[in-house]
Design a protein around this motif. Sequence first.
Motif, mmCIF file in Angstrom:
data_model
loop_
_atom_site.group_PDB
_atom_site.id
_atom_site.type_symbol
_atom_site.label_atom_id
_atom_site.label_comp_id
_atom_site.label_asym_id
_atom_site.label_seq_id
_atom_site.Cartn_x
_atom_site.Cartn_y
_atom_site.Cartn_z
ATOM 1 N N THR A 76 50.108 41.344 42.283
ATOM 2 C CA THR A 76 50.006 42.393 43.306
ATOM 3 C C THR A 76 50.272 41.806 44.687
ATOM 4 O OG1 THR A 76 48.416 43.635 41.988
ATOM 5 C CG2 THR A 76 48.511 44.142 44.344
ATOM 6 N N ALA A 77 49.651 40.662 44.963
ATOM 7 C CA ALA A 77 49.787 40.048 46.292
ATOM 8 C C ALA A 77 51.158 39.415 46.491
ATOM 9 C CB ALA A 77 48.695 39.007 46.502
ATOM 10 N N ASN A 153 45.878 41.612 49.563
ATOM 11 C CA ASN A 153 45.140 41.794 48.326
ATOM 12 C C ASN A 153 43.915 40.903 48.352
ATOM 13 O OD1 ASN A 153 44.822 40.669 45.280
ATOM 14 N ND2 ASN A 153 45.555 42.775 45.242
#
Length: 171
Positions: A76-77, A153
């Motif tokens: 995600t990051a 994130n």
Amino acid sequence: MVAFSDIVAGNTIIADELRDAILDTSFRVAKTSDQSVSSATTGSTLVDDTQLIAPLSVGNARYIMQAGIRYSSNSTADIKFTFSGPSGMTMVFGGPTIDLTTSTASNFAEAIAPSVLTSGGTGGTVLVTLHGSLSTGATTGNLTLRWAQNTSNAGTTTVSNFSWLQVWRIT
């Protein structure tokens, strides 16, 4: 660039000239510790790497650069990279990265600093090799790797020990 004697049969190379020709044109540094960011610290705001910094000690010169960036990030990051340098510096850099969607190796990507190059997170440690060419204006200073999470994130994104940066002056 340091001038030195022509290398031809019968000429003697002076040790100081050879040392200057070799040592004055390159600089190498390796990280000795990890550096991490997350949404609780800087998130997607670029930070200067605390160790991957190389002096650009000659103005109005051209350099080439190579960096091995060991990083870990979740999918995600992800991560993004760029470089900063002295006023008047122009730089093109790139390398094979990890695709943000599939987390697999992708084709060569290129950026013009201060634009960023992105690479995906896999949850494990990845090594990305970046290459670049740059020129300085009259001002000298440092070439510094800058990086951050691509998407802020709570997970940790880390540039790891044993990452490295090398710069060679070519004119």
